[in-house]
Design a protein around this motif. Structure first.
Motif, mmCIF file in Angstrom:
data_model
loop_
_atom_site.group_PDB
_atom_site.id
_atom_site.type_symbol
_atom_site.label_atom_id
_atom_site.label_comp_id
_atom_site.label_asym_id
_atom_site.label_seq_id
_atom_site.Cartn_x
_atom_site.Cartn_y
_atom_site.Cartn_z
ATOM 1 N N SER A 141 0.728 -1.014 -0.062
ATOM 2 C CA SER A 141 0.032 0.076 -0.032
ATOM 3 C C SER A 141 0.838 1.300 -0.010
ATOM 4 O O SER A 141 1.449 1.582 -0.970
ATOM 5 N N THR A 142 1.233 1.745 1.333
ATOM 6 C CA THR A 142 2.261 2.617 1.303
ATOM 7 C C THR A 142 3.776 2.210 1.383
ATOM 8 O O THR A 142 4.660 2.746 1.170
ATOM 9 N N ARG A 143 3.647 1.025 1.793
ATOM 10 C CA ARG A 143 4.878 0.131 1.602
ATOM 11 C C ARG A 143 4.850 -1.345 1.443
ATOM 12 O O ARG A 143 3.613 -1.758 1.472
ATOM 13 N N LEU A 144 5.889 -1.840 0.980
ATOM 14 C CA LEU A 144 6.027 -3.356 0.630
ATOM 15 C C LEU A 144 6.213 -4.130 1.799
ATOM 16 O O LEU A 144 7.026 -4.101 2.650
ATOM 17 N N THR A 145 5.352 -5.374 1.948
ATOM 18 C CA THR A 145 5.638 -6.139 2.970
ATOM 19 C C THR A 145 5.614 -7.557 2.210
ATOM 20 O O THR A 145 4.780 -8.002 1.479
ATOM 21 N N ARG A 146 6.718 -8.665 2.805
ATOM 22 C CA ARG A 146 6.714 -10.031 2.254
ATOM 23 C C ARG A 146 5.881 -10.798 3.048
ATOM 24 O O ARG A 146 6.106 -11.049 4.187
ATOM 25 N N LEU A 147 4.954 -11.591 2.463
ATOM 26 C CA LEU A 147 4.231 -12.493 3.321
ATOM 27 C C LEU A 147 4.422 -13.946 2.856
ATOM 28 O O LEU A 147 3.474 -14.829 3.060
ATOM 29 N N THR A 148 5.293 -14.338 2.178
ATOM 30 C CA THR A 148 5.693 -15.820 1.596
ATOM 31 C C THR A 148 5.507 -16.556 2.981
ATOM 32 O O THR A 148 4.628 -17.723 2.897
ATOM 33 N N ARG A 149 6.197 -16.415 3.993
ATOM 34 C CA ARG A 149 6.288 -17.204 4.990
ATOM 35 C C ARG A 149 5.024 -17.326 5.605
ATOM 36 O O ARG A 149 4.786 -18.590 6.030
ATOM 37 N N GLN A 150 4.415 -16.311 5.818
ATOM 38 C CA GLN A 150 2.902 -16.312 6.743
ATOM 39 C C GLN A 150 1.860 -17.122 5.868
ATOM 40 O O GLN A 150 1.132 -17.567 6.428
ATOM 41 N N LEU A 151 2.095 -17.012 4.509
ATOM 42 C CA LEU A 151 1.087 -17.744 3.704
ATOM 43 C C LEU A 151 1.475 -19.171 3.539
ATOM 44 O O LEU A 151 0.594 -19.790 2.919
ATOM 45 N N ALA A 152 2.502 -19.584 3.996
ATOM 46 C CA ALA A 152 2.721 -20.847 3.655
ATOM 47 C C ALA A 152 2.254 -21.947 4.307
ATOM 48 O O ALA A 152 2.198 -23.037 4.223
ATOM 49 N N HIS A 153 1.420 -21.540 5.452
ATOM 50 C CA HIS A 153 0.550 -22.515 6.350
ATOM 51 C C HIS A 153 -0.358 -23.213 5.280
ATOM 52 O O HIS A 153 -1.272 -22.384 4.589
#
Length: 303
Positions: A141-153
């Motif tokens: 949105s105003t900044r980038l966030t990596r979510l690969t680890r969180q979405l791996a469940h």
């Protein structure tokens, strides 16, 4: 009430009505714009979206495998090793072929306020892509966030809850150029985007100079194998990509799809595969095409 069959032998009565109702409900879920779904319907669509398999095109790997066919490339090293083991000249020539492997898939999802009606479903799609296809997932949105680890469940509810807790700037403003710059500086140039299929989910409404968006998209295009842009606003009657961000980005996209409904996600899957996708060029101006050719001149696409 008893059930029976009509004159044509078709089932009639409550059972037939129930089947028709189920078919009608399924069709409604598949074709309705995500922004128009009820909370219960949206939850069902998120469950369906998480099960979609997003397959990227394959490429030839640097690694090889043995091949019995003389039409393959001669494997000089394997032939020499075989000769050393026998102590004599190798009794036969050994051949190898380069292995095929799927290209990397990178997903960048806009979770700003203007995308709130769609980002929840798109996030479920990201979760399925991470667990089933090994994709890399980011939100911005105003900044980038990596979510690969969180979405791996494997548990989608747990994955989405952790993602929401990690990305704290939901439903805020949009800084596309800054988010893309962060992605390219921190991840893209280190190999994450090189030769990958990159998918951007955004309506292109940015709080920045469109020229900055175009500059970062040009950088991304030089690294990626394909760039697919998903804009749910595209499905609106009479839509034209005139907003600054999307107008600046389109000259560097290989496909431009809406993804506004479950049925429309089939176009996205085809665009990722590179099969029969709607080309971004349909909305690309002559000036944009010339600009893209100038950016790409002398920059070979990596595998």
């Amino acid at each position: 009430m008893a059930t029976g069959r009509d004159d044509d032998g078709a089932r009639s009565g409550p059972d037939r009505e129930a089947v028709l109702a189920m078919a009608s409900t399924e069709e409604h879920l598949h074709t309705t714009n995500f922004a128009e779904l009820s909370e219960q319907e949206a939850a069902e669509v998120r469950r369906l979206a998480a099960r979609i398999l997003l397959a990227t095109p394959s490429r030839l790997s640097r690694r090889t495998r043995k091949s019995p066919h003389s039409g393959a490339r001669l494997d000089i090293r394997a032939t020499v090793r075989a000769a050393r083991r026998s102590g004599y000249d190798s009794p036969r020539m050994l051949y190898a072929r380069r292995r095929e492997q799927r290209r990397k898939l990178v997903l960048l999802c806009d979770v700003s306020a203007s995308m709130e009606s769609y980002s929840r479903v798109f996030l479920a799609l990201l979760q399925g892509a991470v667990t089933n296809a090994g994709a890399e997932a980011f939100v911005f949105s105003t900044r980038l966030t990596r979510l690969t680890r969180q979405l791996a469940h494997r548990d989608p509810d747990l994955a989405l809850a952790q993602a929401a807790a990690t990305a704290t700037e939901w439903a805020s403003g949009t800084r596309i150029a800054e988010s893309f710059r962060h992605f390219l500086d921190e991840y893209g140039r280190r190999g994450l985007a090189r030769g990958a299929v990159v998918v951007v989910f955004s309506d292109g409404w940015a709080q920045e100079d469109p020229g900055q968006v175009g500059a970062q998209m040009a950088r991304l295009r030089r690294l990626a194998h394909r760039v697919v842009w998903v804009n749910p606003r595209k499905a609106a009657p009479g839509y034209r990509p005139l907003a600054g961000g999307i107008a600046a980005a389109l000259p560097y996209c290989d496909a431009f799809v809406s993804g506004h409904s479950y049925a429309a996600l089939a176009q996205l899957a085809a665009a990722i595969r590179g099969a029969g996708q709607p080309a971004a060029g349909g909305h690309e101006t002559r000036l944009g095409m010339i600009g893209r050719q100038a950016e790409d001149k002398g920059a070979a696409h990596a595998d």
